[in-house]
Each structure stands twice: as C-alpha cells, then as structure tokens.
Design a protein around this motif. Sequence first.
Motif, PDB file in Angstrom:
ATOM      1  N   CYS A   1       0.817  -1.217   0.000  1.00 11.24           N
ATOM      2  CA  CYS A   1       0.000   0.000   0.000  1.00 11.24           C
ATOM      3  C   CYS A   1       0.852   1.269   0.000  1.00 11.24           C
ATOM      4  N   TYR A   2       2.017   1.268   0.670  1.00 11.66           N
ATOM      5  CA  TYR A   2       2.838   2.479   0.738  1.00 11.66           C
ATOM      6  C   TYR A   2       3.499   2.760  -0.611  1.00 11.66           C
ATOM      7  N   LYS A   3       3.902   1.683  -1.308  1.00 14.14           N
ATOM      8  CA  LYS A   3       4.466   1.857  -2.645  1.00 14.14           C
ATOM      9  C   LYS A   3       3.398   2.367  -3.609  1.00 14.14           C
ATOM     10  N   THR A   4       2.170   1.942  -3.384  1.00 16.83           N
ATOM     11  CA  THR A   4       1.059   2.442  -4.207  1.00 16.83           C
ATOM     12  C   THR A   4       0.882   3.941  -4.005  1.00 16.83           C
TER      13      THR A   4
ATOM     14  N   TYR B   1       3.204   5.980  -3.261  1.00 18.88           N
ATOM     15  CA  TYR B   1       4.365   6.621  -3.889  1.00 18.88           C
ATOM     16  C   TYR B   1       4.215   6.665  -5.409  1.00 18.88           C
ATOM     17  N   ASP B   2       3.653   5.598  -5.991  1.00 15.67           N
ATOM     18  CA  ASP B   2       3.554   5.485  -7.452  1.00 15.67           C
ATOM     19  C   ASP B   2       2.335   6.194  -8.029  1.00 15.67           C
ATOM     20  N   THR B   3       1.341   6.517  -7.188  1.00 17.87           N
ATOM     21  CA  THR B   3       0.093   7.097  -7.681  1.00 17.87           C
ATOM     22  C   THR B   3       0.161   8.614  -7.636  1.00 17.87           C
ATOM     23  N   ASP B   4      -0.140   9.235  -8.754  1.00 19.10           N
ATOM     24  CA  ASP B   4      -0.008  10.691  -8.876  1.00 19.10           C
ATOM     25  C   ASP B   4      -1.341  11.371  -8.562  1.00 19.10           C
ATOM     26  N   THR B   5      -1.704  11.382  -7.271  1.00 18.87           N
ATOM     27  CA  THR B   5      -2.897  12.104  -6.825  1.00 18.87           C
ATOM     28  C   THR B   5      -2.523  12.933  -5.601  1.00 18.87           C
ATOM     29  N   ASN B   6      -3.298  13.962  -5.343  1.00 21.41           N
ATOM     30  CA  ASN B   6      -3.036  14.822  -4.179  1.00 21.41           C
ATOM     31  C   ASN B   6      -3.109  14.027  -2.876  1.00 21.41           C
ATOM     32  N   ALA B   7      -4.076  13.105  -2.805  1.00 23.30           N
ATOM     33  CA  ALA B   7      -4.237  12.324  -1.580  1.00 23.30           C
ATOM     34  C   ALA B   7      -3.012  11.454  -1.324  1.00 23.30           C
TER      35      ALA B   7
ATOM     36  N   HIS C   1       0.049  11.915  -2.533  1.00 24.95           N
ATOM     37  CA  HIS C   1       1.186  12.783  -2.216  1.00 24.95           C
ATOM     38  C   HIS C   1       1.148  13.209  -0.756  1.00 24.95           C
ATOM     39  N   ALA C   2      -0.070  13.489  -0.271  1.00 20.17           N
ATOM     40  CA  ALA C   2      -0.209  13.896   1.125  1.00 20.17           C
ATOM     41  C   ALA C   2       0.202  12.764   2.066  1.00 20.17           C
ATOM     42  N   MET C   3      -0.160  11.517   1.732  1.00 14.37           N
ATOM     43  CA  MET C   3       0.208  10.374   2.578  1.00 14.37           C
ATOM     44  C   MET C   3       1.729  10.209   2.622  1.00 14.37           C
ATOM     45  N   ILE C   4       2.399  10.353   1.463  1.00 14.23           N
ATOM     46  CA  ILE C   4       3.862  10.216   1.425  1.00 14.23           C
ATOM     47  C   ILE C   4       4.518  11.324   2.247  1.00 14.23           C
ATOM     48  N   LYS C   5       3.978  12.521   2.148  1.00 12.20           N
ATOM     49  CA  LYS C   5       4.540  13.644   2.916  1.00 12.20           C
ATOM     50  C   LYS C   5       4.410  13.394   4.417  1.00 12.20           C
ATOM     51  N   LYS C   6       3.257  12.840   4.840  1.00  6.50           N
ATOM     52  CA  LYS C   6       3.082  12.537   6.263  1.00  6.50           C
ATOM     53  C   LYS C   6       4.061  11.467   6.720  1.00  6.50           C
ATOM     54  N   MET C   7       4.270  10.454   5.869  1.00  4.05           N
ATOM     55  CA  MET C   7       5.234   9.407   6.227  1.00  4.05           C
ATOM     56  C   MET C   7       6.637  10.001   6.395  1.00  4.05           C
ATOM     57  N   GLN C   8       6.980  10.931   5.510  1.00  3.50           N
ATOM     58  CA  GLN C   8       8.295  11.573   5.617  1.00  3.50           C
ATOM     59  C   GLN C   8       8.399  12.433   6.876  1.00  3.50           C
ATOM     60  N   ASN C   9       7.295  13.088   7.249  1.00  3.79           N
ATOM     61  CA  ASN C   9       7.289  13.878   8.487  1.00  3.79           C
ATOM     62  C   ASN C   9       7.489  12.976   9.707  1.00  3.79           C
ATOM     63  N   ILE C  10       6.805  11.831   9.710  1.00  5.11           N
ATOM     64  CA  ILE C  10       6.970  10.873  10.816  1.00  5.11           C
ATOM     65  C   ILE C  10       8.414  10.386  10.871  1.00  5.11           C
ATOM     66  N   PHE C  11       8.975  10.110   9.681  1.00  7.33           N
ATOM     67  CA  PHE C  11      10.345   9.593   9.593  1.00  7.33           C
ATOM     68  C   PHE C  11      11.353  10.615  10.128  1.00  7.33           C
ATOM     69  N   LYS C  12      11.065  11.907   9.934  1.00  4.64           N
ATOM     70  CA  LYS C  12      11.996  12.959  10.346  1.00  4.64           C
ATOM     71  C   LYS C  12      11.688  13.523  11.730  1.00  4.64           C
ATOM     72  N   SER C  13      10.590  13.080  12.363  1.00  6.33           N
ATOM     73  CA  SER C  13      10.139  13.702  13.613  1.00  6.33           C
ATOM     74  C   SER C  13      11.112  13.446  14.757  1.00  6.33           C
ATOM     75  N   GLN C  14      11.091  14.373  15.697  1.00  5.22           N
ATOM     76  CA  GLN C  14      11.916  14.260  16.889  1.00  5.22           C
ATOM     77  C   GLN C  14      11.236  13.353  17.907  1.00  5.22           C
ATOM     78  N   SER C  15      11.986  12.902  18.899  1.00  8.63           N
ATOM     79  CA  SER C  15      11.434  12.058  19.962  1.00  8.63           C
ATOM     80  C   SER C  15      10.358  12.822  20.733  1.00  8.63           C
ATOM     81  N   GLY C  16       9.251  12.183  20.975  1.00  7.06           N
ATOM     82  CA  GLY C  16       8.151  12.795  21.712  1.00  7.06           C
ATOM     83  C   GLY C  16       7.093  13.400  20.815  1.00  7.06           C
ATOM     84  N   GLN C  17       7.447  13.683  19.535  1.00 12.37           N
ATOM     85  CA  GLN C  17       6.446  14.203  18.615  1.00 12.37           C
ATOM     86  C   GLN C  17       5.558  13.066  18.095  1.00 12.37           C
TER      87      GLN C  17
END
Length: 751
Positions: free
Chosen positions: A142-145, A147-153, A155-171
């Motif tokens: 589902c996550y690769k889907t 990434y491969d699907t060109d829709t706003n929704a 893109h928003a999911m991938i951006k959230k995953m990247q935010n989680i990946f970069k988040s600091q401890s406690g966030q």
Amino acid sequence: MTQDNSKDNSANKYTNKYTKKTSIKKFLLLLYNIIIIVVAILSSYSYSITTENKSIALRLDNFCNSTDSMKQLTESYLYAEKGYVDNWAHYISSNNMTIDEAIKFVQNINTQGNRYAHFVDMDDFSAISTIADKNGNYSVNCYKTFYDTDTNACHAMIKKMQNIFKSQSGQVYVLGKYRVDGLQQTVISVGTRVYLNIGNNKTKPYLLLRLLPVDYLKNAWAFPTEYKSAEISLINSNGEYVIQSPSMKSRTFYDYIRGYNFQNDYNKVDELANKIKSSDSGLLQYKDYRNENCYWYYSSFGKNLDLYIIGYIPVKDIDSVNMNWSIVAIICGTVLFLTILDTFYILSINHRLRKAASEAEHASQAKTQFLSTISHDIRTPMNGVLGMTQIAKKHLNDPEYMGECLDKVFLAGNHLLTLINDILDISKIESGKMAISIEPFSLKDCVNEVVSIIRPQAEYKGISLEVNMHDIIYETLSADPLRLNQIITNLLTNAVKYTDNGGKVLFDISQSRLPDDDEKIRLKIVVSDNGIGMTKEFQETMYNSFTRALDSRTNKIQGTGLGLAIIKQLVDLMNGSIDCKSELRKGTTFTVYLDLAVLNEHKHLDTVNPDSLYEKNYDFSSLHVLVAEDNDLNWEIIKTMLSEYKVSCDRAVNGLECINTLTSSSKGFYDLILMDIQMPVLNGKEATRKIRKNEDAYIRNIPIVAMTADAFAEDIKACKEAGMNAHIPKPINMKQILSVLITVLKKDYKF
C-alpha cells in the motif's frame, strides 16, 4: 302626581348613575384581571424561556465536554501507542537487529492481537508486516502504491510518512486513514525512525509504523444516551478524514460543509478552514445532508498531532423545547379561576368545540381521501356494467353479440363485487370485528377451488400456472377455510395481475411436522412469479391499506391496494407469518406459514365439486322450494335461475309469511327454504328459530339455507346458530345453489 313623578325621575337618575358607576367598576375590575393574567402569563413565559435557554446552554456545553473527553481519550491512546513504537525502535536499534530479528522481536513482545507493525523502506516504500495476510504474505504494497500514484491524496500520505520519519522524539504524527492490502482492514498508524542491521557492519533507517484499526477507536467513542444522533469524526488541518463518521459522505470535511451550505463559494470554506486552524476549539452551526441545522464542535489535538476532533449533532436534539408550562398553567389557572370563572368555562367549551371541529375536519379529509382513492376503481367496472348493458339493448337481434356484452357485464360485476368485499373486509379487520371460524375442511378441495378460479385468468393472459401439492401428511385440517381460501386467492390474483403476458406463476403447497406439537401441522404456501416485482421502498409499506406501487404498468391495472393488507392481517389473525422476496423486473415470491390443527379421524365434509355439476344431468323437477325474499328484483333473479333447472318455487315476502305458507301447505310439499335475513315484520333468523321449534317434525326438520348479503364469518356463524343448514352469499352463485339442490335431491342433509 307631579311630586311622585319627580321622585321617580330622581330615583331613575340615581339608578342610572349607580349602574354607570357599577359598569365602570366592572370594566376596571375586568381590565385589572386581564392585566394580571397577561402579567402572569408573560412572567411565567419569560421564566420558562430563561429556564429553557439555560437548559439548552447546559446540554450544548455537556455535548462539547463529551466531545473533548473523547478527544482526550483518543489523544492519550495515540501517545500511548507512540510510546510503544519508540520503545520498540530504541531496543531494536540498540541491539543492532536485522529486519528478520526485528520482526520476530515485535511478534513476541506485542500482546495485543489486533495491533501489528510495518517496517517501511523509505527509499522505495516497500514494507514488511509482522503478521501475514490471508494468502500468507508478509510483504505490504500500500505504501508503494501511495508513492507510485499521482494524486493529491497519495502525495499527502507520502509527505506525512516523511514527516513521521523525520520527527523528533516525543512528537506524535498520525498517518491515516488507509486500507492495508491483503488484510482488507482500514487503519491509522503512528510511528518513528528505526535503524536496522543490513550487513557489513552497516545500518539503514526504516520507518516503523504501529497500525491501529479504525473500528477499535470508533468503539471507544460513546456519547451519553441523550445524544442519540451525535457522531464523531477525526480530520487533519486540510479537512481530510482520518476517521469518517457515517453521515459525512463527501471526500473531505470542507467539501461536505461546502456542498450542503455554500455550494461553490470557496471563500467561505477557506474562512472556515482558517478559523479551525487558528483556534483550539469552536462551535459552528451548519446544515447536514438532510438539510437539518446542526451543531459542529471542533477541538484541536495540538500542532504536533495535526488532528481535530469534530462532534456533530442536529440542533433539534439540543434545542428540544421543554418549557416548564406547569408553572404557567398553575398561575394562569388560579388567576382565571378566582377572577373570570365564567370566561374559563366558555374558553373550555370553545376549546372542546374547536377540537370537535378539528376531528370532524380530519374525518372529512379521511373520507375524501378514501373516496378519492377508490372512486376510479368503482367507476371503471360500473362503466363496464352500464356501458355494455346499453350496447346489448341496441343489439337485441344479435344474440351472439349480446351474449358477449353480457359476459363482459358479468366480469365487470364480479370485479365490482371483489372490490366491495375487499373494502368491507379491511373495515372489519381494522375495527377488530373480524372473526375466525374454525371448522374441518379438505385441503385438496380448497386448493382445487382456488385454482379453478385463478386458472381462467392466467390462461386469458397466456400465463403458465404451475400447481405443486406435495408432502401432504394430513388432507383434512381444522381452520377457517374461507379465510385460508381468501389468503391464497389474493396471493394468486396479485401474481397473475402483475405478471406480463406469457409469464409464469408457481403455486406450491406442502406440510411439515412441528417438533413439539403432534396436534398441529405446519402448512407452507408459496406463490412465486416472474412478473414486474417491487422496489425495496415499496416493500416497506406494501401491507398498508390503499397502497400500490406507482408505475406506468401498475397504474393500468385495476385494484384498491387492499389485497396485501388483507392477506397480512388475515395471516396475523390465524397466528401465522408471511415473508416476501421481490426484485424489480425479476418477480416476487410470497411464503406463508400457518400452524393448523389436524383431525385424528377423517370427518365427512359433504363437499361437492362445482365443476362436476354440469357433467351430470340431475333432474330437479320434483323439487319445491319456498323463497323468503322481500326484494322484487332479487325474487325475480332467483325464480328465473331456478326455473332454468325446472325447480318450482313460491315466494314469501317476510319471515312471518314464510312460516304461514309452510304451515298451511300439505305435508312434505316443500323440500327446501331459501331464507333472506333482513326482511320486514319478521327477519330470517327469527323465522328460522320459530320453525325449528314447531311441533310438526316435517316443518321442524326442513332444510333452511340462508341466502343473504350478510357474508362475513360472524354472519355465517349467526345463521347456523339460528338453526340454518347452510349459507349462500349474495350476489348468488348458481354453482352453490346447485350444490345445495343436489344435497336435497339425495336426501342427505349434511351441508
């Protein structure tokens, strides 16, 4: 004299002055009382309004507090779940685990079966799950889907995953909602970065997500019982649903509000979005998809979570008017009673008059609606009767054409009779006067009688009528054969009526034993067709009186809409059940279950198959019948019908004349009495009772058959209790008359 007149004038002046003062006092007193009443009403009304406004404010505040409580519950839950993920990630990273070791570790430490984890490679967004899907696969796509699907929704999911990946401890960031392939489960998730050993003393960061089923979180939300219509949703700052309530149908929350309030006014939607983003909480009022005014309470989870909880409830559930009218009634009632008691009574009388007028108006409207509903179906057969009669009169010299006209008159008359019977039946049922008459009957004869009536209708339309009678354990049963016949006839009539030419109707009847009752048998009646069918919406009201589906085909079919209502209520009276399965343009199947008593010994039913009456040439010329009938036209009809079979008959215009004619005739002269019920001087039932008490055995035992328009089950029962042997309803069916004559001819008086 003059002096007396002067005194009288003075007295009159004084009286007039006193009367005038008294009138002024009465007027002032009345005005004072009216002012008191108005003040009392306004005061009590104001108090009640104030009390109600406080109550509304309190209820609304409680609703908002309840929503906040659910937000706090959800927030605590998400932070706790994030804590699990942080602990797992720290332990896995500290112990330099490979992905296989990490998966096994999570599988062993995770004690909650409905929770699991995904390890996501943020380079290509491939993922491995800690549990296998239904096909035994651990890989997740589902996550690769996303990434491969060109829709706003996506893109928003991938951006959230990247935010989680970069988040600091406690966030805490929430990824939701999405559907996991393979498991077919809707989830939200929280996560953090984890380092895995990839060999050669190298580590690689992965995104570790802990997945939380949406249904679990929904079940944790529960409003107090007074908020039955309230719903909860979770959205992010863009208005996208993280968890979507049943009533919010649109893609996003802002789309929903715009669609049912602002249409295409994006400025107001942007203002709403900015208001929600810029404040921690707030109360809004918009319309929902039912066009009802609703309260929408929102509350933020804080900037870290980027979540907002939305509580929704119709305004009417909060603003329910519950004013304390008892205070108003006590104050006003007391004042009215002490001041203007007479006026109180007048108002009370006027109120009753208005109520009576309202009831009369409702009754008039009901009568008008009833007449409007049935007028067309009465006029149609009446038009056939009158029109074809006029046509027949103009073709007296053409017997064949006149015979066709009379056949059509007969069919229209039968339809009109069915219409009248349906109306009278539903009236009896709804008034609670319908009676069930239990007696032994032959199931086979009942089926044959119904089929003989329906088959010509089916053949006329080219419809195949298939009759299956199987698994019959007892042929003789005990029930109300008239009502059973009516249920089956109405079901088959509807099936033929609403099946197109060339269609098929199946009539299946069978029996089965009851496991806990040896004295009853379960009768199963199935009537199935491949006709026009019914919509699901119509099926919800199909048992209501005067209800018919609105369709270009059904509108051409005559009917009152009473058939199914009568069937349902007759089945209920017989303690049975009815089930319907129907689909538009694919047909309908009705199934009726009735538990009927069985007879251990076969009892003679003395039934005569009407279709066999014309197969034998019975000689009725020896029979003499006395007809008690006060109506000249009815007498002419029965006399003519009997004369066609060479039966001689005499007339008595009332019950007393019937008795006198019988007693003055020679012994054994009359073989049968056809007795009308409603006659002048002495009615049919009273005349029958007197005949049954006669000292002469011939008179006392002569067969008496009721021939009357009183055709309900209780009427038949009353006739038999009066001493009559059988009952023939009007309009007269000659087959029934012949059946009675054959019984008399055979000297077998078991009707």
